[in-house]
Design a protein around this motif. Structure first.
Motif, PDB file in Angstrom:
ATOM      1  N   GLY A  45       0.730  -1.539   0.258  1.00 37.19           N
ATOM      2  CA  GLY A  45      -0.302   0.191  -0.225  1.00 37.19           C
ATOM      3  C   GLY A  45       0.739   1.091   0.395  1.00 37.19           C
ATOM      4  O   GLY A  45       0.105   2.033  -0.846  1.00 37.19           O
ATOM      5  N   LEU A  46       1.836   0.938   0.957  1.00 36.92           N
ATOM      6  CA  LEU A  46       2.820   2.179   0.854  1.00 36.92           C
ATOM      7  C   LEU A  46       3.713   2.567  -0.370  1.00 36.92           C
ATOM      8  O   LEU A  46       3.770   3.857  -0.913  1.00 36.92           O
ATOM      9  N   ALA A  47       4.041   1.464  -1.140  1.00 41.73           N
ATOM     10  CA  ALA A  47       4.189   2.011  -2.765  1.00 41.73           C
ATOM     11  C   ALA A  47       2.891   2.165  -3.661  1.00 41.73           C
ATOM     12  O   ALA A  47       4.101   3.141  -4.506  1.00 41.73           O
ATOM     13  N   PHE A  48       2.186   1.685  -3.715  1.00 43.12           N
ATOM     14  CA  PHE A  48       1.508   2.904  -4.614  1.00 43.12           C
ATOM     15  C   PHE A  48       1.021   3.894  -3.876  1.00 43.12           C
ATOM     16  O   PHE A  48       0.594   5.715  -4.569  1.00 43.12           O
ATOM     17  N   ILE A  49       0.538   4.789  -2.630  1.00 44.77           N
ATOM     18  CA  ILE A  49       0.514   6.030  -2.387  1.00 44.77           C
ATOM     19  C   ILE A  49       2.179   6.681  -2.208  1.00 44.77           C
ATOM     20  O   ILE A  49       1.321   8.107  -3.399  1.00 44.77           O
ATOM     21  N   VAL A  50       2.952   6.121  -2.293  1.00 48.75           N
ATOM     22  CA  VAL A  50       4.506   6.642  -2.525  1.00 48.75           C
ATOM     23  C   VAL A  50       4.189   7.304  -4.261  1.00 48.75           C
ATOM     24  O   VAL A  50       4.661   8.394  -5.480  1.00 48.75           O
ATOM     25  N   ALA A  51       4.298   5.725  -5.728  1.00 48.70           N
ATOM     26  CA  ALA A  51       3.837   5.801  -7.106  1.00 48.70           C
ATOM     27  C   ALA A  51       2.737   7.192  -6.953  1.00 48.70           C
ATOM     28  O   ALA A  51       3.153   8.049  -8.399  1.00 48.70           O
ATOM     29  N   GLY A  52       2.147   7.045  -6.107  1.00 55.01           N
ATOM     30  CA  GLY A  52       0.457   7.845  -6.709  1.00 55.01           C
ATOM     31  C   GLY A  52       0.764   9.230  -6.197  1.00 55.01           C
ATOM     32  O   GLY A  52       0.525  10.471  -7.589  1.00 55.01           O
ATOM     33  N   THR A  53       1.484   9.742  -5.047  1.00 58.64           N
ATOM     34  CA  THR A  53       1.856  11.287  -4.421  1.00 58.64           C
ATOM     35  C   THR A  53       3.228  11.544  -5.811  1.00 58.64           C
ATOM     36  O   THR A  53       3.161  12.613  -6.383  1.00 58.64           O
ATOM     37  N   ARG A  54       3.766  10.511  -6.430  1.00 55.23           N
ATOM     38  CA  ARG A  54       5.521  11.471  -7.815  1.00 55.23           C
ATOM     39  C   ARG A  54       4.823  11.523  -8.859  1.00 55.23           C
ATOM     40  O   ARG A  54       4.542  12.616  -9.590  1.00 55.23           O
ATOM     41  N   TRP A  55       3.224  10.457  -9.085  1.00 58.29           N
ATOM     42  CA  TRP A  55       2.767  11.352 -10.621  1.00 58.29           C
ATOM     43  C   TRP A  55       1.787  12.235 -10.392  1.00 58.29           C
ATOM     44  O   TRP A  55       1.148  12.200 -11.161  1.00 58.29           O
ATOM     45  N   GLN A  57      -1.374  11.234  -9.199  1.00 56.16           N
ATOM     46  CA  GLN A  57      -2.370  10.902  -9.472  1.00 56.16           C
ATOM     47  C   GLN A  57      -3.333   9.823  -8.456  1.00 56.16           C
ATOM     48  O   GLN A  57      -2.689   9.696  -7.579  1.00 56.16           O
ATOM     49  N   PRO A  58      -4.749  10.686  -8.328  1.00 55.40           N
ATOM     50  CA  PRO A  58      -5.189   9.758  -7.128  1.00 55.40           C
ATOM     51  C   PRO A  58      -5.696   7.708  -6.847  1.00 55.40           C
ATOM     52  O   PRO A  58      -5.439   7.755  -6.331  1.00 55.40           O
ATOM     53  N   ASP A  59      -5.146   7.393  -8.592  1.00 54.78           N
ATOM     54  CA  ASP A  59      -4.858   6.762  -8.294  1.00 54.78           C
ATOM     55  C   ASP A  59      -4.302   5.177  -7.708  1.00 54.78           C
ATOM     56  O   ASP A  59      -4.788   4.074  -6.823  1.00 54.78           O
ATOM     57  N   GLY A  60      -3.219   6.026  -6.909  1.00 59.21           N
ATOM     58  CA  GLY A  60      -2.174   4.799  -5.594  1.00 59.21           C
ATOM     59  C   GLY A  60      -3.124   4.611  -4.830  1.00 59.21           C
ATOM     60  O   GLY A  60      -3.049   4.092  -3.972  1.00 59.21           O
ATOM     61  N   GLN A  61      -4.470   6.362  -4.228  1.00 55.71           N
ATOM     62  CA  GLN A  61      -5.194   6.217  -3.103  1.00 55.71           C
ATOM     63  C   GLN A  61      -6.132   4.789  -2.870  1.00 55.71           C
ATOM     64  O   GLN A  61      -6.692   4.646  -1.957  1.00 55.71           O
ATOM     65  N   VAL A  62      -6.898   5.253  -4.383  1.00 59.14           N
ATOM     66  CA  VAL A  62      -7.674   4.453  -5.052  1.00 59.14           C
ATOM     67  C   VAL A  62      -7.438   2.899  -4.105  1.00 59.14           C
ATOM     68  O   VAL A  62      -8.236   2.316  -3.474  1.00 59.14           O
ATOM     69  N   MET A  63      -6.444   2.709  -4.989  1.00 58.67           N
ATOM     70  CA  MET A  63      -5.816   1.067  -4.662  1.00 58.67           C
ATOM     71  C   MET A  63      -5.410   0.582  -3.217  1.00 58.67           C
ATOM     72  O   MET A  63      -5.812  -0.138  -2.894  1.00 58.67           O
ATOM     73  N   PHE A  64      -4.652   2.268  -2.446  1.00 59.32           N
ATOM     74  CA  PHE A  64      -4.698   1.577  -1.345  1.00 59.32           C
ATOM     75  C   PHE A  64      -5.641   1.407  -0.316  1.00 59.32           C
ATOM     76  O   PHE A  64      -5.758   0.280   0.842  1.00 59.32           O
ATOM     77  N   ILE A  65      -7.058   2.239  -0.964  1.00 59.35           N
ATOM     78  CA  ILE A  65      -8.072   1.979   0.062  1.00 59.35           C
ATOM     79  C   ILE A  65      -9.066   0.746  -0.966  1.00 59.35           C
ATOM     80  O   ILE A  65      -9.151  -0.460   0.557  1.00 59.35           O
ATOM     81  N   PHE A  66      -8.781  -0.203  -1.533  1.00 62.15           N
ATOM     82  CA  PHE A  66      -8.859  -1.290  -2.053  1.00 62.15           C
ATOM     83  C   PHE A  66      -8.490  -2.566  -1.008  1.00 62.15           C
ATOM     84  O   PHE A  66      -8.916  -3.232  -0.708  1.00 62.15           O
ATOM     85  N   ILE A  67      -6.877  -2.234  -0.813  1.00 65.22           N
ATOM     86  CA  ILE A  67      -6.095  -2.717  -0.493  1.00 65.22           C
ATOM     87  C   ILE A  67      -6.530  -3.238   1.032  1.00 65.22           C
ATOM     88  O   ILE A  67      -6.935  -3.814   1.650  1.00 65.22           O
ATOM     89  N   LEU A  68      -6.625  -1.855   1.743  1.00 62.52           N
ATOM     90  CA  LEU A  68      -7.275  -1.741   3.017  1.00 62.52           C
ATOM     91  C   LEU A  68      -8.578  -2.171   3.452  1.00 62.52           C
ATOM     92  O   LEU A  68      -8.435  -3.975   4.366  1.00 62.52           O
ATOM     93  N   THR A  69      -9.585  -2.608   2.377  1.00 60.52           N
ATOM     94  CA  THR A  69     -10.483  -3.561   2.234  1.00 60.52           C
ATOM     95  C   THR A  69     -10.619  -5.067   2.378  1.00 60.52           C
ATOM     96  O   THR A  69     -11.056  -5.046   2.767  1.00 60.52           O
ATOM     97  N   MET A  70      -8.886  -4.979   0.967  1.00 63.29           N
ATOM     98  CA  MET A  70      -9.317  -6.739   1.127  1.00 63.29           C
ATOM     99  C   MET A  70      -8.455  -6.528   2.706  1.00 63.29           C
ATOM    100  O   MET A  70      -9.227  -8.166   2.554  1.00 63.29           O
ATOM    101  N   ALA A  71      -8.041  -6.230   2.320  1.00 59.50           N
ATOM    102  CA  ALA A  71      -6.887  -6.966   3.995  1.00 59.50           C
ATOM    103  C   ALA A  71      -7.724  -6.790   5.416  1.00 59.50           C
ATOM    104  O   ALA A  71      -7.825  -8.425   5.717  1.00 59.50           O
ATOM    105  N   ALA A  72      -9.077  -5.996   5.100  1.00 56.86           N
ATOM    106  CA  ALA A  72     -10.005  -6.551   6.511  1.00 56.86           C
ATOM    107  C   ALA A  72     -10.361  -7.988   6.368  1.00 56.86           C
ATOM    108  O   ALA A  72     -10.697  -8.544   7.191  1.00 56.86           O
ATOM    109  N   ALA A  73     -11.151  -8.442   4.577  1.00 49.41           N
ATOM    110  CA  ALA A  73     -11.996  -8.898   4.823  1.00 49.41           C
ATOM    111  C   ALA A  73     -10.649 -10.036   4.870  1.00 49.41           C
ATOM    112  O   ALA A  73     -11.016 -11.555   5.129  1.00 49.41           O
TER     113      ALA A  73
END
Lengths: 102, 628
Positions: A45-55, A57-73
């Motif tokens: 997730g951290l890598a996604f956030i970093v990549a999203g900040t670099r470019w 783009q909101p995609d990185g944060q969207v992906m992180f939210i996905f990962i959080l949800t998935m991790a909870a499940a």
């Protein structure tokens, strides 16, 4: 806002991921393995956030939210499995669960 | 009538199909009526057709029934071509075949597989008719293979005896060697001429090839290979004596009317190609001459009545080849026809004897049958006289004398071929009358159980009449001008003229031939009737016994082929019992099994190993993708 260099952030993510991986590999206690998997997920997730900040783009944060949800499940299923394993085998040693091999 | 050409081969085929489908449900009389009737009606149509043919004297009748197939410009049709040559053949096939069928109803009466027998016999006659009436070589080849199949089915008719099955397979395999040569010959012909139509090839061949051209020689030799296989000539003759394993009417049909004459027909039919290749034609003559001597000596030593007749057929077909080889085409065909009469007669007589003596075939166990079976005796004697070519009265004399005369006096005749023919005639009359004396004279050794009935004796009498009178339609030149047979064949096959220098002395050679055949009878009389002491003295000589064994075994051809072909083949087959090719596929299966075991080992149930596997895999993929 102080800027963190991309390389440092990715290095942190990589180190975290490797620590989690090593934890999964060397730990025998199944709860620790689950925690290590969580660490790996957070590293990703951290890598996604970093990549999203670099470019910028909101995609990185969207992906992180996905990962959080998935991790909870995943944790809820994983904990249920752990409970069942403990219930059946009276141990948390993951190697003891090899009676499930096909 | 000429539009009904197709009826003649169709009838026996129809009979065979009906017998195969319903034969087991019909009563015996129904089977016999169907089996004999189909060939009988075919014989009747042949006679009607023949009368019309003789009245109109056309070059040929032709009828196309349908086009077989049409592939890339290759259009063989199912079409029938009837000229004088095929007329003679279909007459012999249907008429003699009909008599043999009539005879079979009595001969096979006790058999359980009555309908199977008649189905195969009808199929046999049908295939042979297809062979001689085909207007293209492909259809001819179909009939050719059909007779091969039927000979296999009928030689192995009593299939419960392993030896009979072996004889049937032997006949099938050996004739297949010749058939392969012939098939290659047909491929070559098609490649050169673009058609397999016989008349087209015969017309085109002289334009394509010079006399002595290599192509003509090759094709002629390949066709000769096929003819040699079917007709039981050197070096493929070994199947014919063993083919005696079948029922006697089958032997009569194979020897007189169908299979073994197919080679003679093929060579006569393709005579143009042989005339373009003098070397091949000389080979035909030499094969015939050598075969007639080899088979004659073997016939001299056999004790089995049917085996004597089998070797005698090989020898007589040798005469026909000899005639074809020196270009006396119509003489060869004439001998074919006369031979069909007397050989069918001899076989049917032999069958009657064998049946009367409870399937006893050994001539040493016979004797004295002259009194107990008078009809069989007289008819057999007539057949034997015809086979031995006793002068003036028998048909065999006229046909054989013609061949001998042209081997000497014909344009490509030679003293050597004539000497072989004359020696063969001497042998023929010795072994023929050896057979007569051993079987019908002397003290009776086995009691007669079943005297032959009408269905057996009537065909014998008809064939006996033909064996005597059949020769008078073609007399030697110095006997008056009767040449009905060669006149009939003249439009189809070229005639032959004797050398002028010898013509005046023809009677001298006729007397010589007559003396030789009478001398043979005398020798047989001396050794087998007058003084058996002579024979015993011969048997005491070591050399004579050795020679006897050698000839008895058919000049060791079987042993030779066993050593050359059968043994190495069996040895190789034994070596390769596990099948080399198969081991490759077994190897593939073993490899897959090994991988399966390895992979199933990895499924240990230990979670951390699985994770390790995932990690290693990921690292490998990453490495590869970075490297590439």
């Amino acid at each position: 806002m102080s800027t963190v260099s991309l390389e440092a952030a990715l290095l942190l993510a990589g180190v975290l991921f490797m620590l989690g991986l090593v934890g999964v590999l060397i730990r025998r206690n199944i709860i620790f393995m689950l925690i290590s998997v969580e660490i790996m997920l957070n590293a990703a997730g951290l890598a996604f956030i970093v990549a999203g900040t670099r470019w910028v783009q909101p995609d990185g944060q969207v992906m992180f939210i996905f990962i959080l949800t998935m991790a909870a499940a995943e944790v809820s299923v994983g904990l249920a499995l752990i409970l069942q394993i403990y219930h059946q085998l009276k141990t948390l040693n993951s190697d003891a669960a090899n009676i499930m091999k096909g | 009538m000429e539009n009904l050409l197709w009826v003649i081969p169709a009838l026996p085929f129809l009979g065979a199909i009906l017998l195969v489908l319903f034969g087991s449900r019909l009563p015996r009389s129904g089977v016999a009526a169907l089996g004999v009737g189909s060939v009988g009606v075919a014989a009747l149509s042949t006679v009607l057709l023949g009368l019309q043919f003789l009245a109109e004297r056309p070059a040929f009748y032709h009828q196309e029934v349908w086009q077989w197939f049409n592939v890339a410009g290759f259009r063989p049709s199912v079409a029938f071509h009837l000229d004088a040559l095929s007329m003679v053949f279909i007459f012999v096939i249907t008429f003699v075949g009909f008599l043999i069928h009539v005879y079979s109803t009595a001969y096979m009466a006790e058999e359980t597989d009555f309908s199977r027998f008649f189905a195969c016999m009808n199929l046999f006659v049908g295939s042979m008719l297809l062979l001689v009436m085909a207007d293209n070589l492909l259809l001819l080849y179909m009939g050719w293979e059909g007779v091969g199949l039927c000979s296999y089915l009928l030689i192995g008719f009593w299939y419960k005896e392993p030896a009979n099955g072996y004889a049937a397979r032997k006949a099938f395999t050996i004739t297949r060697v010749g058939d392969t040569a012939m098939a290659i010959g047909l491929f070559l012909l098609f490649q050169l001429f673009g058609t397999l139509n016989i008349q087209a090839i015969l017309t085109d061949a002289p334009q394509v090839w010079q006399v002595g051209a290599g192509g003509a020689l090759l094709v002629a030799l390949l066709l000769l290979g096929g003819a040699v296989g079917k007709s039981g000539q050197l070096p493929l003759q070994t199947w014919l004596p063993d083919a005696m394993a079948g029922p006697t009417p089958v032997s009569a049909l194979i020897h007189a009317a169908t299979m073994v004459t197919a080679g003679v027909y093929l060579i006569a039919r393709m005579y143009v190609i042989f005339e373009l290749a003098p070397v091949a034609q000389l080979t035909v003559a030499v094969v015939g001459a050598v075969t007639l001597l080899v088979a004659g000596f073997s016939a001299l030593t056999q004790y089995d009545l049917k085996r004597v007749l089998a070797y005698s057929t090989i020898s007589q077909i040798g005469y026909m080849f000899l005639a074809l080889g020196v270009g006396a085409w119509s003489a060869g065909i004439f001998h074919f026809m006369i031979h069909a009469f007397f050989k069918a007669l001899l076989f049917l007589c032999a069958g009657a004897i064998i049946l009367a003596l409870h399937h006893q075939q050994d001539m040493r166990q016979m004797g004295g049958l002259r009194k107990s079976m008078p009809v069989v005796f007289w008819t057999f004697l007539i057949g034997a006289a015809s086979l031995a070519a006793l002068p003036i009265i028998t048909a065999g004399f006229y046909s054989k004398d013609q061949i001998l005369w042209y081997t000497l006096a014909g344009p490509s005749g030679s003293v050597w071929l004539y000497a072989a023919g004359l020696a063969g005639a001497f042998l023929t009359s010795i072994y023929t009358f050896r057979m007569v004396f051993m079987t019908f004279y002397g003290a009776p050794k086995t009691p007669v159980a079943h005297p032959p009935g009408k269905a057996i004796t009537v065909p014998l009498v008809i064939l006996a009449v033909l064996s005597l009178a059949g020769g008078f339609i073609e007399l030697p030149h110095n006997f008056g001008h009767v040449a009905l047979f060669s006149d009939l064949l003249a439009p189809v096959l070229p005639g032959i003229r004797a050398a002028q220098a010898l013509e005046a002395n023809e009677w001298l050679f006729q007397v010589l031939a007559a003396v030789v055949s009478l001398g043979g009878v005398l020798v047989a009389y001396l050794y087998y009737q007058q003084s058996p002491a002579l024979l015993q003295r011969l048997e005491r000589s070591n050399f004579a016994m050795r020679l006897h064994r050698f000839w008895f075994s058919g000049w060791g051809f079987d042993a030779l082929y066993n050593t050359l072909f059968v043994r190495p083949y069996v040895y190789l087959a034994h070596l390769n019992k596990g099948d080399v090719i198969d081991s490759f596929y077994t190897g593939v299966a073993r490899l897959a099994e090994g991988f399966h075991v390895m992979l199933s080992q990895t499924q240990s149930g230990v979670l951390r190993n699985y994770v390790m596997g995932v990690v290693v895999g990921a690292i490998m993929i990453l490495t590869i993708s970075l490297l590439l």
